[in-house]
Write an enzyme that holds these catalytic residues in place. Sequence first.
Site, PDB file in Angstrom:
ATOM      1  N   LEU A  94     -31.490   7.828 -14.717  1.00  0.00           N
ATOM      2  CA  LEU A  94     -31.372   8.410 -16.055  1.00  0.00           C
ATOM      3  C   LEU A  94     -32.667   9.099 -16.485  1.00  0.00           C
ATOM      4  O   LEU A  94     -33.734   8.859 -15.929  1.00  0.00           O
ATOM      5  CB  LEU A  94     -30.985   7.324 -17.059  1.00  0.00           C
ATOM      6  CG  LEU A  94     -29.643   6.636 -16.772  1.00  0.00           C
ATOM      7  CD1 LEU A  94     -29.407   5.500 -17.758  1.00  0.00           C
ATOM      8  CD2 LEU A  94     -28.497   7.638 -16.823  1.00  0.00           C
ATOM      9  N   HIS A  95     -32.546   9.931 -17.501  1.00  0.00           N
ATOM     10  CA  HIS A  95     -33.696  10.666 -18.029  1.00  0.00           C
ATOM     11  C   HIS A  95     -34.651   9.700 -18.724  1.00  0.00           C
ATOM     12  O   HIS A  95     -34.241   8.656 -19.232  1.00  0.00           O
ATOM     13  CB  HIS A  95     -33.215  11.731 -19.019  1.00  0.00           C
ATOM     14  CG  HIS A  95     -34.182  12.846 -19.235  1.00  0.00           C
ATOM     15  ND1 HIS A  95     -35.281  12.712 -20.060  1.00  0.00           N
ATOM     16  CD2 HIS A  95     -34.224  14.114 -18.737  1.00  0.00           C
ATOM     17  CE1 HIS A  95     -35.955  13.857 -20.070  1.00  0.00           C
ATOM     18  NE2 HIS A  95     -35.345  14.717 -19.275  1.00  0.00           N
ATOM     19  N   TYR A  96     -35.936  10.072 -18.735  1.00  0.00           N
ATOM     20  CA  TYR A  96     -36.918   9.197 -19.375  1.00  0.00           C
ATOM     21  C   TYR A  96     -36.851   9.254 -20.898  1.00  0.00           C
ATOM     22  O   TYR A  96     -37.355   8.362 -21.580  1.00  0.00           O
ATOM     23  CB  TYR A  96     -38.340   9.549 -18.902  1.00  0.00           C
ATOM     24  CG  TYR A  96     -38.791  10.940 -19.272  1.00  0.00           C
ATOM     25  CD1 TYR A  96     -39.396  11.195 -20.502  1.00  0.00           C
ATOM     26  CD2 TYR A  96     -38.623  11.996 -18.383  1.00  0.00           C
ATOM     27  CE1 TYR A  96     -39.811  12.469 -20.842  1.00  0.00           C
ATOM     28  CE2 TYR A  96     -39.036  13.285 -18.716  1.00  0.00           C
ATOM     29  CZ  TYR A  96     -39.626  13.513 -19.939  1.00  0.00           C
ATOM     30  OH  TYR A  96     -40.034  14.780 -20.275  1.00  0.00           O
ATOM     31  N   ARG A  97     -36.241  10.294 -21.464  1.00  0.00           N
ATOM     32  CA  ARG A  97     -36.096  10.365 -22.917  1.00  0.00           C
ATOM     33  C   ARG A  97     -34.962   9.460 -23.372  1.00  0.00           C
ATOM     34  O   ARG A  97     -33.995   9.231 -22.637  1.00  0.00           O
ATOM     35  CB  ARG A  97     -35.821  11.800 -23.360  1.00  0.00           C
ATOM     36  CG  ARG A  97     -37.003  12.726 -23.166  1.00  0.00           C
ATOM     37  CD  ARG A  97     -36.754  14.078 -23.795  1.00  0.00           C
ATOM     38  NE  ARG A  97     -37.908  14.949 -23.592  1.00  0.00           N
ATOM     39  CZ  ARG A  97     -37.843  16.182 -23.128  1.00  0.00           C
ATOM     40  NH1 ARG A  97     -36.667  16.700 -22.811  1.00  0.00           N
ATOM     41  NH2 ARG A  97     -38.925  16.905 -22.977  1.00  0.00           N
TER      42      ARG A  97
END
Length: 252
Positions: free
Chosen positions: A200-203
């Site tokens: 998943l994205h870090y944001r």
Amino acid sequence: MQGAFLNNRIILQSYHIKKRLYSKRTSSLHSRFLQPTYRKNICQISKPIFQQDLSTNTNFISKLKSPFSNLKMSNLKQPLVWIDCEMTGLEVGKHVLMEVAAIITDGNLRPVEEKFDAVIKLDEKQLSEMNDWCIEQHGKSGLTERCRQSNLTVKDVENQLLAYIKKYIPKKREALIAGNSVHADVRFLSVEMPKIIEHLHYRIIDVSTIKELAKRWCPDIPAYDKKGDHRALSDILESIGELQHYRSYWLS
């Protein structure tokens, strides 16, 4: 003549500046001027979709009843992976995951057909680390006993959750994690289920941040009513409903 022209130009510029400022202010704070009955109706649009009692769900991956349950993988734009975990406490390294749930939505909060929910097998030593709040809450909800009876290891759940996410979002770093105070969940997942975090994205989208900003900047927005039974799947449904609530009142 030239002076009159410049004077008229200044007046015209002033008019447009005032118009722009007024329009911007009215647009950004439109929720403050809505009639109470109208504002109430806006919120009611989304609540029935997500306020379902799923605390007794026993399926690993099961169907989510929703008007948007026909959302196809090809239509999944700006995907969000809503995650909620129940733990034996909040100290990473001492406490462990008990339950993990997930629901995938698109950027407009429309969920896919399937939801994910799994309870992890824990031994008595791990359960004994719970504080008084966890002992009472997870005992009352039945989660503690379900952890005793589960036959799923944390790695089993990690692999199944990753398969669920990849089914809809095969590309890495595309989907953002979303939830309520989800940074706490991310800390535990980073240790116990690193494959999930890597995909998943870090944001992240943290609904609790939006809630706190609304309290400070638009304090007249009514609070979102939550059941708060502290089971992972029902907590996710409430988080999605809460973000819809603030979107309807404030962010639309």
